[in-house]
Structures are given as C-alpha cells and as structure tokens.
Design a protein around this motif. Structure first.
Motif, PDB file in Angstrom:
ATOM      1  N   ARG A  34      -8.527  22.870  12.328  1.00 38.76           N
ATOM      2  CA  ARG A  34      -7.550  22.120  11.252  1.00 38.76           C
ATOM      3  C   ARG A  34      -5.832  22.334  11.486  1.00 38.76           C
ATOM      4  N   GLN A  35      -5.165  21.065  11.552  1.00 37.01           N
ATOM      5  CA  GLN A  35      -4.221  21.138  11.782  1.00 37.01           C
ATOM      6  C   GLN A  35      -3.343  22.072  12.329  1.00 37.01           C
ATOM      7  N   CYS A 172       7.066  21.747   8.382  1.00 36.05           N
ATOM      8  CA  CYS A 172       6.514  19.729   7.414  1.00 36.05           C
ATOM      9  C   CYS A 172       8.102  19.857   6.870  1.00 36.05           C
ATOM     10  N   SER A 265      -4.706   7.083   0.566  1.00 31.54           N
ATOM     11  CA  SER A 265      -5.513   8.421   1.133  1.00 31.54           C
ATOM     12  C   SER A 265      -6.938   8.337   0.917  1.00 31.54           C
ATOM     13  N   ARG A 269     -11.113  11.573   8.881  1.00 30.74           N
ATOM     14  CA  ARG A 269     -10.932  12.954  10.061  1.00 30.74           C
ATOM     15  C   ARG A 269     -12.694  12.999  10.165  1.00 30.74           C
ATOM     16  N   THR A 304      -0.264   6.915   8.779  1.00 33.67           N
ATOM     17  CA  THR A 304      -0.129   7.685   9.905  1.00 33.67           C
ATOM     18  C   THR A 304      -0.902   7.252  10.688  1.00 33.67           C
ATOM     19  N   HIS A 305      -1.465   6.404  11.307  1.00 33.41           N
ATOM     20  CA  HIS A 305      -2.036   5.265  11.739  1.00 33.41           C
ATOM     21  C   HIS A 305      -0.935   4.162  12.733  1.00 33.41           C
ATOM     22  N   SER A 329     -11.252   9.783  15.603  1.00 33.34           N
ATOM     23  CA  SER A 329      -9.877   9.545  14.136  1.00 33.34           C
ATOM     24  C   SER A 329     -10.011  11.101  14.219  1.00 33.34           C
ATOM     25  N   LYS A 330      -8.996  12.469  14.235  1.00 34.00           N
ATOM     26  CA  LYS A 330      -8.477  13.436  14.368  1.00 34.00           C
ATOM     27  C   LYS A 330      -7.821  13.153  12.079  1.00 34.00           C
ATOM     28  N   THR A 331      -7.514  12.404  12.216  1.00 37.31           N
ATOM     29  CA  THR A 331      -6.670  12.665  10.731  1.00 37.31           C
ATOM     30  C   THR A 331      -6.509  11.414   9.887  1.00 37.31           C
ATOM     31  N   ASP A 332      -6.424  11.992   8.075  1.00 36.25           N
ATOM     32  CA  ASP A 332      -6.521  11.020   7.390  1.00 36.25           C
ATOM     33  C   ASP A 332      -6.072   9.862   7.352  1.00 36.25           C
TER      34      ASP A 332
END
Length: 808
Positions: A34-35, A172, A265, A269, A304-305, A329-332
C-alpha cells in the motif's frame, strides 16, 4: 465470493514457487504494498489479493501442471486437487486504455496481452479475466463520531472503510481540494469482451432471456459474473500453457462531480508479480478524449499521470499518456476537468436516432449545472429519515446508517427541521413532531439511536411511510424530504407506490421521496419507482462497509436543493414525449441535473426554463438547443433509460415495456434484467455461418442460437442484473452481502460418512486403542466388529434419509 477468490490467488502465488526460471532470475510473488501505511489489523489480508487493475489468472485444479513452459523445472509430483481452484496471476506484456467521456459518463476500452507462463506447454487450463470498474481509493474528512476538530480519514478499498490515523492523514491534507469526495461503487456496467486465445476466439453477445431456455443448464457461477459490486470475472476455457492471450474489455462508468469538476478514476495499480521475468520493458498507454457536450470551455484540472495534450477545443480535450519502463503503474489513473462556470447554466442536446434504432423519435438530453459559486443558497429542509432496523441490519449496517444520518444532520442549519422513524414490524419515532436541528436535538438523536434501537424482527415499510408523509408539510422557503433506507424486500411494494402516488397527487407541493437500498435482497426497482413518484433520488450500497460514505453523500446531494419546480417550456408542447426519469428532479448544488428522453417534431432554437429559488423568488433563463455531433447520445442515455423502464415494467407488469427494455439493451450493449450475456466461441480458422450470424447482426434468430448450443460454442454468463429483491432472504434476516449456498449431495454424503465414526475415534489415542485390542479375546473382537458394522449401517440409513428429505 471475494474472500474465496482472494484465498485462491494466495494459494496460486504459493504454487508459483514451483516455477524455475534459471539462477539469474528470481520473480516476485509478494502481494502489492500500500502507498499509505496503516494498521495491519484494520485491513483484511485477503483484500491484498483482489485485483486493482485488469488482470488474467490461470485457474489450477491440478497443481501437477504448474511448470515453466519454456524450461522444465522437474519439481516433485503434487498429489491431490485444488478445490476451489488456485488462481495464478499471469504475466502481462502490454496494456492500452482508451477513454471517451461524454457528459457524466465514461466509456472505457482496455486492450491487454498476457502469457500463460505457469502451465506446462503440453497442458491446458482455464483462465479468469478480472475487470475492476470504478474502484476508487477515496479520502473523506469528517468529524462525526469524534471529538470536535479531530479529523479522521477513510479509505474506501472495494467497499471496505479503512480508517487512517490523524497523523498519517496530515501529510495528505495539502492535496485535498474539498471536504466531501464522491463515492463510486457499482457505477460501472460491463459492455462486452473480445478474447483471442489458443482455444479460439471469443466474442460477447447479449440475447433475450426468453430465448435462453436451452442455456439454463449450462449456466455456472464460474462462467462469469460480478465477484463483488465493482469486480467482474469472466472464464476463458482451455488455454494452452505457454500461449498468449489478447483481451479487449469494454465497460462504462459514471464520472463523479464536485464543485464544478467531473472526475474519472480508473483501476491502474498493477502488482509486482504480473511483471514478466527477465529483460522486459513495459508499455502502458492511456488515451483520454473528453467531450463535455456543453457550450462552456472544458479545462483539465488535475491528473495522477503525466499527460500530453493532443488537442484542445471549446468543449473538447484530448490527452495521452505513454510509459516504457521495467515495471507497471503503481497508482490508479485519476483525471478531473472543469466544465462549469460560476453560475447556473445549461442547454439541450438533440440528435436524430441511428439507423438501427427501432424508436424513430428524436433523442434529447436536457442538462443544468449548478456552478461552483459559494453564494448559492439552499432551501430550508423539513426531513424525515425512515431507518430499517430489522434483524438483518444488526451490527455494521445499522451503525453505518447511524453515522451517515447523524453526519448529515450535523450539516443542517438550526432553522431546518427533522425527525427519525425507525421501523421493523413496529415503528419507533424519535419525536412526536418535527424538531429543529439544534445541537441539543442532535445529541438526543445520537443517544436515541444508541440506546433505544435494537435491530430485530421483520420489515414493514407501509406504516412508517404513511406516518412520514402525514408528518411532513411544505412551509415558506422550505422543501419537505422523506429519506427511506432499507435492506429488505416486502410483499406490498406496489401498494406502497400507489399509496405514495395518491398522497403526492393530493398536494400542490408534495414532499421529495428519496430512497437508498442496502445489499442485493431489497427490491432496487421498487426503490427507484418510489423515488420517481416523489421526484427524489435513488442510490444503493451493496455491502455494509460502504454504507456510511455512500449514504451520507446521497443524503447531502438529495437535500442540497438550490432550484425547485423546474419547468422546461419547449418540452411541455413536444409530441410523443418520453422522459427519463418521468418527472424533472430539483437541481442540487452537489450534482448536475440530467433529463433525457424522446420526442417527435422539432424543438425551437432557444427555450425558457422557469424554476423557484431558495428565497421563493422566480428563476428564469433562456437556453439554447444544440445539435449533438459525434456524440453517441443513445448510449450516453442508455443506462438511465433501461433503469427507468425496468422500474416501470415491474410496477405495471407490462410485457411490452419488458420487450422495449430488452431491445434497448441489445441495441446499446448495456445489460438488463431481460437480457443475458453469452460468450460465443469460434475455433482458429472457423468462420462458420452460425458464428458470423451472431457476430455480425444486432439481432439473431432462435434457430442460430439453438445450433450453437448443440455445438457447444456458447458460454452463458450469470445474470448481470440486480434482480427484483428476495423475500425469502429478507424473512431469514440475512445481513447484506451474505450468501448461503445449499450443500450438494456430495457434501451430505461426506458429512454423514465421517460424522459418527470421526467423533468416536477422536475420543481415543490410536496407539493405546491398538494395544488394548491386542489383550482382548478373539470372541470380543468379533463382537466389537459386528457392533461397528451395525452402527455403520445405521449411519448409511440416516444418510439416505437426509438425501431423500433434501430431494423432497
């Protein structure tokens, strides 16, 4: 089901330790990290193995076939079977995502390539395609249930609320743009699949339920269906070890709205264990095309990208993302854009139907955006909350509903009125009359929820609905609301709708009835029809964990009205008008208003919209008609139209409306209650007339379908609809998300055969029992053997009795 799936993946990753790639390679089989850090106790271990991106798994029943198809590992033979089958995530070699955004809908197409790297080249296995849709990791800041000023964050992971500590969340805070963030669960709809495998090509198709009688015997749970509200699973049979799979999956999902921005969204991931072993360069591509369909300029807000802008028009945007690296990729992927101006604005989209549309009336979509001005004034509220406290709501469901209701009431002004009616077979009122939403009243409501309400008994909705409608009444500068929250079905649902309809028709300004369904056992189409009658809103949560966030968001949207009694003059004189929904809702500050439908004739170039503002003054604006070019308006409106017509078909019992829903479903590709999705197969080089018929035409004939059933070229999936409720499960008071399967004959035989003897032998030490037998006489041993044989016969008779009783 999700828990079993996760356990199968965990077992599959253990089986991959049998694979040998050479001394220089050591593949990773660890679960994704998890991030954000969190307490391990707050996150169930199985959620680590649920798919967070499009993935394909090898389904392994015989662990002996697990091997590197390129390099034999010569591992020891494994005896036994995996039941349920283990799931090994396949290595992915490429992925491309195309997104088309229109209004508040996104159409997503994923193209990916996977290799069956874990099965012997001389063997075959079934594969499972997993598509998560609309899953978001969302943060919500609120103070309900905590001390004043202490903010607590929640992460929504596939319907589960996971709390973050305040210190962890503090990092955050600079990135959060608003306090309330939308929730998106079961907002996606599967549209179709194309699969190229060694066993042949597979193409999805929707057929009418009435034409699938021959397919019912072939329908199995593992063929395909929803694993949970936002993860879809599809079976791909008999794929060769070492071969490559090419998959094209299509689905739609709703965009979320917040302060003038529409947000997308996508699950993107990828865990480390889908990365191929050895020298590898990943290629992932995302193409995003936005058509806001409005006359205002569309502007990209965040992503996000890193995106490259391809084109930029007044209402159109186009971006691309491409990455080549040694990992995925590790993020949505999250993307938001602004389409709204500061003030209220709107328009009318019109379009001639496509040539294959059976309904030749013109298509239209009327839209109004609330703007993002902080000066917007909302109507005063007189709200009654109807809360189901039947036995199935015990524990987390009722606690989450309490949090959502109290959280919503905390946002009411002290000039707003409220009351709460809890119900099972009886009704329990918080107060005999409407109460001002003061701090003292909210504290009493919280104490009443905790100390007075116990979840037990059956469900009766008629009486509390009557009481609520009698209690609420409009006053100057206010709107009355009735919010129904339930997780069960009742027998007199049509009578409840008729009663509410009669009550609303007798009033010049009737209350807005909004409904919220929990789980799959309540009749969601009854709740939708009730909301249509009351010009309110409808929403749902299919598991208890997501209720708090989703319900509070729903209550906020429904009660934040800034425009009421909206009238569109050009629609009042349109011929053969059909509206979806049937009556125009109010405009909320938290969501744009969209009304779609059909009409005959021609609408004027400009038209007037009249409404009432929160201070009871009149609102009037002139809007423009706009030709919808390069916009699939029939598909943009399809899901709403199908839901509205299905609720109407349930309410009226009209077979003609059911037929209309089935035709719209097959024409647009959106599943419905009256269509079934099947997977048609053709072998390599096989382009028989039967396959071409079902693939190349919008319609099909029953003869073709029967021929393909006999040739075993069809794989029918489970129903993709939500159903019309389950009275039996409601009476049993099963909690939301709990499924109880009847044991099959094999399980009964095994249980009966092992029950008595197993319990008897558990009472003795084996060695001591053998030594004792060696000291007794032969005659005693014979007698004991006869007694054991007699007991075995009795147990067999009991087993037969159980099986016969089960058959009757």
């Amino acid at each position: 089901m999700a828990e079993d799936f996760a356990k199968s993946v965990e077992l599959g990753l253990k089986l991959t330790k049998r694979l040998y790639y050479g001394k220089e390679f050591e593949p990773s089989t660890k679960p994704p990290k998890r991030q954000l850090s969190m307490d391990k106790s707050s996150l169930p271990s199985q959620e680590t193995y649920l798919p967070t991106s499009p993935m394909v798994y090898a389904s392994i029943s015989n662990p002996g076939i697990v091997d590197n198809p390129d390099v034999r590992s010569y591992q020891p033979y494994v005896h036994g079977k995996c039941k349920p089958p283990a799931l090994i995530p396949l290595h992915m070699f490429s992925v491309k995502v195309d997104v088309e955004c229109f209004m508040d809908v996104a159409f997503v197409t994923v193209n990916g390539t996977w290799r069956v790297h874990c099965v012997d080249g001389a063997k075959t296995c079934d594969c499972r395609l997993a598509i998560p849709m609309g899953n978001q990791i969302l943060l919500l800041l609120d103070t309900f249930g905590h001390s004043q000023g202490e903010f607590v964050g929640f992460s929504l992971l596939f319907g589960r609320l996971v709390p973050f500590k305040a210190l962890q969340l503090a990092a955050c805070l600079p990135f959060l743009k608003s306090i309330a963030v939308d929730v998106n669960l079961r907002m996606g709809s599967v549209l179709g699949f194309d699969v190229e495998a060694s066993s042949g090509s597979y193409l999805s198709q929707l057929v009418k339920v009435e034409d699938t009688a021959e397919l019912n015997v072939l329908i199995k749970e593992e063929n395909g269906g929803y694993l949970n509200p936002n993860i879809f699973i599809l079976k791909i049979p008999k794929v060769d070890g070492g071969s490559t799979l090419t998959v094209k999956a299509r689905w739609s999902q709703k965009l979320t709205y917040s302060e003038g921005q529409l947000c997308l969204s996508l699950p993107f991931r990828f865990p480390t264990y889908v990365t191929p072993v050895g020298q590898f360069l990943s290629k992932e591509t995302i193409i995003v095309n936005v058509n806001s369909c409005t006359r205002t300029e569309a502007l990209c807000s965040s992503a996000t990208h890193p995106l490259k802008e391809l084109s930029h028009g007044v209402s159109k945007l186009s971006f691309s993302y491409e990455s080549k690296a040694d990992t995925w990729s590790k993020t949505d992927f999250e993307f938001s854009y602004r389409v709204s101006s500061k003030d209220i604005h709107g328009g009318m989209l019109v379009q001639t139907p496509p040539s294959n549309d059976l309904d030749r009336r013109e298509i239209f979509t009327f839209y109004m955006f609330p703007g993002y001005s902080q000066d917007c004034r909302v109507f005063r509220k007189r709200a009654v909350f109807l809360v189901d406290i039947s036995g199935s709501m015990a524990g987390a469901p009722l606690e989450n509903v309490k949090q959502a209701v109290l959280g919503t009431l905390s946002k009411f002004s002290q000039n707003d009125y409220f009351n709460i009616i809890a119900f099972n077979r009886e009704t329990y009122m918080f107060s005999s009359s409407m109460e001002l939403a003061t701090q003292e009243a909210l504290e009493r409501a919280s104490e009443w929820f905790s100390s007075k309400l116990v979840a037990e008994g059956d469900t009766d909705i008629m009486l509390p609905m009557k009481q609520a409608l009698e209690m609420v009444s409009h006053e100057d500068n206010s709107i009355s609301f009735v919010f129904l929250v339930t997780d069960g079905a009742v027998e007199n649902e049509i009578d409840i709708c008729n009663m509410a309809k009669d009550s609303c028709m007798k009033r010049s300004a009737f209350p807005r009835i909004s409904t919220f369904g929990i789980g799959s056992y309540c009749n969601h189409y009854f709740l939708q029809m009730l909301a249509q009658i009351g010009k309110g809103h409808y929403d749902s949560a299919y598991d208890a964990a997501s209720v708090a966030l989703r319900l509070q968001r729903f209550l906020t949207v429904s009660s934040s009205v800034i425009l009421s009694n909206i009238e569109v003059d050009c629609l009042e004189h349109a011929e053969s008008l059909a509206l979806n929904p049937a009556s125009t809702q109010d405009l909320s500050y938290e969501r744009p208003l969209l009304v779609s439908g059909r009409y005959k004739g021609r609408l004027p170039e400009s038209f007037e919209v009249r409404a009432t503002l929160a201070d009871m003054s009149s609102f009037t604006t002139n809007l423009k008609r706009q030709e919808a070019k390069n916009i699939p308006l029939d598909k943009v409106n399809a899901q709403t139209q199908i839901n509205v017509l299905t609720a109407e078909a349930w309410f009226t019992g009209s077979k003609e409306v059911e037929k209309q829903v089935a035709e719209i479903s097959m024409q647009t590709g959106f599943p419905s209650e009256y269509t079934r999705m099947i997977l048609a197969r053709t072998e390599s080089g096989d382009q028989g007339s039967d396959f071409i018929t079902i693939q190349g035409k919008e319609a099909y004939d029953q003869k073709t379908l029967s021929q393909m059933v006999r040739c075993k070229k069809l794989l029918p999936l489970q129903s993709l609809g939500i159903g019309f409720g389950d009275l039996k499960k409601t009476v049993q008071n099963l909690p939301p998300g709990v499924t109880v399967k009847d044991p099959d004959a094999t399980d009964k035989i095994f249980k009966a055969a092992t029950g008595c003897c197993h319990q008897f032998l558990d009472r003795f030490c084996c060695m001591c029992f053998i030594q004792a037998l060696s000291t007794v006489s032969d005659r005693f041993v014979i007698t004991l053997s006869q007694i054991v044989a007699a007991l075995s016969c009795c147990e067999c008779l009991a087993c037969c009795y159980d099986l016969c009783d089960n058959c009757t």
